[in-house]
Write an enzyme that holds these catalytic residues in place. Structure first.
Site, PDB file in Angstrom:
ATOM      1  CG  HIS A  84     -55.836  -7.351  50.421  1.00 27.13           C
ATOM      2  ND1 HIS A  84     -56.943  -7.670  49.662  1.00 27.13           N
ATOM      3  CD2 HIS A  84     -55.109  -8.494  50.512  1.00 27.13           C
ATOM      4  CE1 HIS A  84     -56.883  -8.940  49.304  1.00 27.13           C
ATOM      5  NE2 HIS A  84     -55.785  -9.464  49.816  1.00 27.13           N
ATOM      6  CE1 TYR A  94     -59.453  -7.741  45.672  1.00 20.97           C
ATOM      7  CE2 TYR A  94     -58.544  -5.528  45.838  1.00 20.97           C
ATOM      8  CZ  TYR A  94     -59.001  -6.688  46.435  1.00 20.97           C
ATOM      9  OH  TYR A  94     -58.996  -6.787  47.801  1.00 20.97           O
ATOM     10  CD  GLU A 136     -58.747  -4.380  49.964  1.00 21.29           C
ATOM     11  OE1 GLU A 136     -58.202  -3.904  48.935  1.00 21.29           O
ATOM     12  OE2 GLU A 136     -58.930  -5.604  50.122  1.00 21.29           O
ATOM     13  NE  ARG A 205     -42.000 -13.074  55.337  1.00 21.75           N
ATOM     14  CZ  ARG A 205     -41.762 -13.127  54.025  1.00 21.75           C
ATOM     15  NH1 ARG A 205     -42.313 -12.216  53.214  1.00 21.75           N
ATOM     16  NH2 ARG A 205     -40.988 -14.066  53.516  1.00 21.75           N
ATOM     17  CE1 TYR A 207     -41.672 -10.464  61.630  1.00 28.60           C
ATOM     18  CE2 TYR A 207     -41.326  -8.629  60.115  1.00 28.60           C
ATOM     19  CZ  TYR A 207     -41.058  -9.938  60.508  1.00 28.60           C
ATOM     20  OH  TYR A 207     -40.192 -10.708  59.772  1.00 28.60           O
ATOM     21  CB  VAL A 275     -42.668 -15.035  68.248  1.00 27.52           C
ATOM     22  CG1 VAL A 275     -43.581 -15.493  67.105  1.00 27.52           C
ATOM     23  CG2 VAL A 275     -42.170 -13.608  68.024  1.00 27.52           C
ATOM     24  CB  THR A 278     -45.062  -9.654  69.608  1.00 28.76           C
ATOM     25  OG1 THR A 278     -45.808 -10.465  68.691  1.00 28.76           O
ATOM     26  CG2 THR A 278     -43.626 -10.148  69.631  1.00 28.76           C
ATOM     27  CG  PHE A 392     -47.907 -14.488  64.098  1.00 30.22           C
ATOM     28  CD1 PHE A 392     -48.765 -13.416  64.287  1.00 30.22           C
ATOM     29  CD2 PHE A 392     -46.967 -14.736  65.079  1.00 30.22           C
ATOM     30  CE1 PHE A 392     -48.689 -12.610  65.408  1.00 30.22           C
ATOM     31  CE2 PHE A 392     -46.874 -13.938  66.218  1.00 30.22           C
ATOM     32  CZ  PHE A 392     -47.742 -12.877  66.373  1.00 30.22           C
ATOM     33  N   GLY A 393     -49.161 -15.219  59.762  1.00 33.23           N
ATOM     34  CA  GLY A 393     -49.101 -15.795  58.420  1.00 33.23           C
ATOM     35  C   GLY A 393     -50.474 -15.905  57.811  1.00 33.23           C
TER      36      GLY A 393
END
Length: 400
Positions: A84, A94, A136, A205, A207, A275, A278, A392-393
């Protein structure tokens, strides 16, 4: 929340298990229709595939099942909080999510959504939202106070692009304002956001950072996702692969709970697929630059040598350093001479190499790959607390 409300929440667990995905799918449709500006934040590819809905369903179910003591979910909540923060989620969002979630419960459950049940879920969501907002806020503060740190999005220039394999390119990112950038732990990620013409809005995204932390640049190494059958091309990865040196993208500060402590002297066992290489590159480069140079065993798997990113770099490191032992598995071996092993990774067959006292085990790759390697390590007697993994995701796996 009072005892009666907690019992009402727990009573909805069977409904969430049987119809949770339908409820969450309805919720997302409702929210994105009424608040289309959130499309700039949510991964629309994961929306289309259903991965995001499955992830949220699992999270809501876990919260309902642990409503008596949600603190047991703190590690999961910290992981979500990092994501987040990397997307610059604000407290007022929220409120938007809560409004649509409660509205969806009312509309999907119909007569089953009693006043008492709605009050219980409203209270439960508000408590969860406050936990997340608090977590957060601390993360935002820490990121902002760090040397070179910042909150939200910051413009970076693509200073260099390097082809690492047939499908992976590395992008070297330098801040447009030429000011300091924040350091990071090896294994962490950044979010990037760029405008997608086909969608008419931005898409973010995450990475993994693929180099050791330094004062000059961030490096991400992105696989160009090609569609298979009904799965479309990766819209952001393809957009990035079409970028040129000198182009600008928005970047958030480094985040993530999957990382190796650079000050630890613990041996490392890295297991990567595709991948998933990485974050391991970041760990390897960091270890190379450290004084202690921890003993490291790295097992990597990919389809063939043409898609094997950083192949020469890893081979050189392996040849020049006694602290590193690497194994490479190709599903299809090349015709030329190679040190690679044919087939897929089977950790049980190389157990003598990877069973190291006090080692930390890091796994990164596709979900099925992670699950298989995790189960193999547990079967070999590795303590679950010493196994860390990065999916990932949307986080769909819950192995620990």
């Amino acid at each position: 929340m009072n005892t009666i409300q907690k019992e009402l929440i727990k009573a909805t667990v069977p409904i969430l298990k049987s119809n949770g995905n339908d409820l969450i799918a309805y919720f997302y449709q409702r929210m994105l229709k009424n608040n289309p500006e959130l499309k700039n934040i949510f991964n629309m590819a994961n929306q289309a595939s259903g991965k995001q809905q499955n992830a949220l369903t699992g999270a809501v179910l876990a919260y309902a099942e642990n409503i008596e003591n949600p603190s047991v979910l703190i590690n999961v909540l910290k992981s979500i909080g990092n994501k987040h923060v990397s997307l610059n989620i604000a407290p007022e969002q929220y409120d938007i999510v809560g409004s649509h979630l409660i509205g969806s419960i009312k509309e999907v459950l119909g007569d089953l959504a009693t006043v008492e049940l709605i009050e219980a879920w409203t209270c439960a969501y508000q408590e969860l939202a406050q936990i997340m907002i608090g977590l957060e806020a601390e993360m935002y503060q820490k990121a902002s106070n760090k040397k070179g740190g910042w909150k939200g999005w910051r413009n970076f220039i693509i200073s260099k692009i390097v082809e690492e394999s047939d499908e992976i390119k590395s992008f070297y990112l330098k801040p447009e304002d030429n000011k300091d950038i924040a350091d990071f732990y090896p294994g962490q990620y950044i979010s990037v956001s760029t405008f997608i013409p086909e969608l008419g809005h931005k898409q973010p995204r995450q990475y993994s950072l693929s180099s050791a932390s330094n004062n000059e640049f961030y490096r991400i190494s992105v696989k160009k996702e090609k569609g298979i059958n009904s799965t479309p091309n990766g819209i952001v990865s393809n957009t990035l692969h079409n970028k040129k040196e000198g182009d600008s993208i928005e970047v958030s500060a480094p985040a993530g709970v999957f990382y190796a402590d650079p000050d630890s002297k613990t041996p490392l066992v890295l297991v990567s697929g595709g991948v998933g290489i990485t974050p391991m590159m970041s760990m390897i480069e960091t270890n190379k630059n450290s004084l202690q140079k921890n003993r490291t065993v790295w097992i990597h798997s990919c389809r063939n040598e043409n898609v094997h990113a950083f192949k020469e770099t890893i081979q050189e490191l392996n040849d020049e350093n006694t602290w590193l032992t690497s194994f490479v598995f190709y599903e299809t071996l090349p015709e030329s001479e190679t040190n690679a092993i044919e087939g897929r990774v089977n950790l049980l067959e190389i157990k003598e190499e990877i069973l190291i006292k006090d080692a930390k085990y890091y796994i990164c790759g596709p979900a099925l790959f992670i699950k298989v390697q995790y189960q193999s390590l547990v079967e070999l007697g590795v303590n679950k607390e010493n196994i860390l993994y990065e999916e990932f995701g949307p986080q769909l796996l819950s192995l620990n």
